[in-house]
Scaffold this motif. Structure first.
Motif, mmCIF file in Angstrom:
data_model
loop_
_atom_site.group_PDB
_atom_site.id
_atom_site.type_symbol
_atom_site.label_atom_id
_atom_site.label_comp_id
_atom_site.label_asym_id
_atom_site.label_seq_id
_atom_site.Cartn_x
_atom_site.Cartn_y
_atom_site.Cartn_z
ATOM 1 N N TYR A 22 22.102 -28.600 -20.518
ATOM 2 C CA TYR A 22 23.479 -28.523 -20.012
ATOM 3 C C TYR A 22 23.502 -28.405 -18.492
ATOM 4 C CZ TYR A 22 25.478 -28.365 -24.641
ATOM 5 O OH TYR A 22 25.875 -28.712 -25.913
ATOM 6 N N LEU A 62 30.497 -27.612 -18.350
ATOM 7 C CA LEU A 62 29.131 -27.748 -18.834
ATOM 8 C C LEU A 62 29.041 -29.036 -19.637
ATOM 9 C CD1 LEU A 62 28.660 -24.044 -19.924
ATOM 10 C CD2 LEU A 62 27.184 -25.219 -18.286
ATOM 11 N N MET A 100 27.613 -17.343 -12.832
ATOM 12 C CA MET A 100 28.180 -17.660 -14.133
ATOM 13 C C MET A 100 27.773 -19.064 -14.595
ATOM 14 S SD MET A 100 29.597 -15.075 -15.346
ATOM 15 C CE MET A 100 28.145 -14.315 -14.605
ATOM 16 N N GLY A 126 25.713 -19.809 -17.982
ATOM 17 C CA GLY A 126 26.272 -20.753 -18.948
ATOM 18 C C GLY A 126 25.283 -21.851 -19.300
ATOM 19 N N GLN A 127 24.562 -22.356 -18.315
ATOM 20 C CA GLN A 127 23.568 -23.394 -18.566
ATOM 21 C C GLN A 127 22.481 -22.888 -19.520
ATOM 22 O OE1 GLN A 127 23.292 -24.498 -14.046
ATOM 23 N NE2 GLN A 127 22.329 -26.172 -15.205
ATOM 24 N N TYR A 184 24.088 -22.264 -23.182
ATOM 25 C CA TYR A 184 24.384 -23.503 -23.914
ATOM 26 C C TYR A 184 23.115 -24.292 -24.258
ATOM 27 C CZ TYR A 184 29.456 -23.329 -23.972
ATOM 28 O OH TYR A 184 30.768 -22.982 -24.269
ATOM 29 N N ARG A 203 28.122 -18.683 -27.227
ATOM 30 C CA ARG A 203 29.000 -19.661 -26.575
ATOM 31 C C ARG A 203 30.448 -19.164 -26.569
ATOM 32 N NH1 ARG A 203 27.354 -25.929 -27.965
ATOM 33 N NH2 ARG A 203 25.164 -25.807 -27.302
ATOM 34 N N PHE A 248 30.855 -16.408 -24.057
ATOM 35 C CA PHE A 248 30.779 -16.904 -22.691
ATOM 36 C C PHE A 248 32.101 -17.546 -22.276
ATOM 37 C CE2 PHE A 248 29.933 -20.118 -19.502
ATOM 38 C CZ PHE A 248 29.239 -19.390 -18.541
ATOM 39 N N GLN A 249 32.671 -18.385 -23.143
ATOM 40 C CA GLN A 249 33.935 -19.033 -22.821
ATOM 41 C C GLN A 249 35.060 -18.025 -22.616
ATOM 42 O OE1 GLN A 249 34.585 -21.716 -26.097
ATOM 43 N NE2 GLN A 249 33.079 -23.204 -25.396
ATOM 44 N N TYR A 258 33.411 -15.266 -19.411
ATOM 45 C CA TYR A 258 32.899 -15.809 -18.157
ATOM 46 C C TYR A 258 33.370 -17.251 -17.948
ATOM 47 C CZ TYR A 258 29.709 -11.939 -19.136
ATOM 48 O OH TYR A 258 29.188 -10.705 -19.452
ATOM 49 N N LEU A 275 34.421 -20.669 -16.317
ATOM 50 C CA LEU A 275 33.949 -21.345 -15.109
ATOM 51 C C LEU A 275 35.129 -21.914 -14.312
ATOM 52 C CD1 LEU A 275 30.826 -23.229 -16.541
ATOM 53 C CD2 LEU A 275 30.873 -21.129 -15.159
#
Length: 204
Positions: free
Chosen positions: A70, A81, A151, A155-156, A159, A195, A198-199, A202, A204
């Motif tokens: 990602y 992402l 962040m 996230g990378q 994911y 996931r 995170f959404q 955090y 983006l």
């Protein structure tokens, strides 16, 4: 004198007989050799060839996996992402994810995508089992960048770690220790990460 002539005739007859035998034997040997050379061997006779069964493949098609890496891509005023498939030559345990993380840490090859994971970050360990993925990264992962950069890199990792199991829980370690706070701005990381979490926590 007659005896001598008789002996000569006998000797000549014996020699002639022996010569005939030698010629016959030689001819027989030559004929046998010729026939032997002309006799087809089993391997050259199509009717006698035995077809070897095809060797079964050591790969199990049902287990083949194509993980995604990602990257970050600008979208409106934010970043998104975006996945990129990774080719994996083998399907040994954890090897698919390891290949994905090696590609992630090497950086993107497409000019439209980016990464906020610092160059030089190394994968120190990776284990995936029981719907959990444990990722151990080097200290470089925590260096540089503000909260958005932090962040983005988290996230990378989340994911990419869940590419084969989107519902998995991710644990991120740095040099073997759980990552609780990231960056100079002190972004707190609540582990395990998913996931969905995170959404929610955090964006983006």
């Amino acid at each position: 004198m007659k005896d001598q002539q008789g002996s000569n005739r006998i000797s000549s007859g014996v020699i002639a007989a022996v010569s005939a035998v030698v010629v016959a034997v030689g001819g027989g040997v030559a004929w046998f050799t010729t026939q032997s050379n002309n006799t087809p061997t089993p391997s050259s006779n199509p009717s006698q060839q035995i077809a070897q069964p095809a060797q079964p493949s050591t790969r199990q098609p049902g287990n083949e996996q194509t993980p995604n890496v990602y990257w970050l891509r600008p979208k409106d005023k934010n970043v998104a992402l975006v996945p990129q498939p990774v080719k994996v030559a083998s399907v040994l345990p954890n090897q698919a994810l390891e290949a994905a993380f090696q590609s992630l840490l090497a950086g993107p090859t497409d000019g439209t995508d980016s990464t906020t994971i610092p160059k030089g970050t190394k994968l120190l360990g990776l284990k995936s089992e029981n719907n959990e993925v444990h990722v151990n990264l080097s200290e470089d992962f925590t260096s540089g960048g503000g909260s958005t950069s932090m962040m983005g890199r988290v996230g990378q990792v989340v994911y990419t770690a869940t590419t084969l199991n989107p519902k998995a829980k991710v644990y991120i370690d740095v040099n073997g220790k759980p990552l609780d706070v990231l960056g100079g701005e002190g972004v707190e990381i609540q582990q395990p990460l998913t996931r969905e979490q995170f959404q929610k926590d955090y964006p983006l």
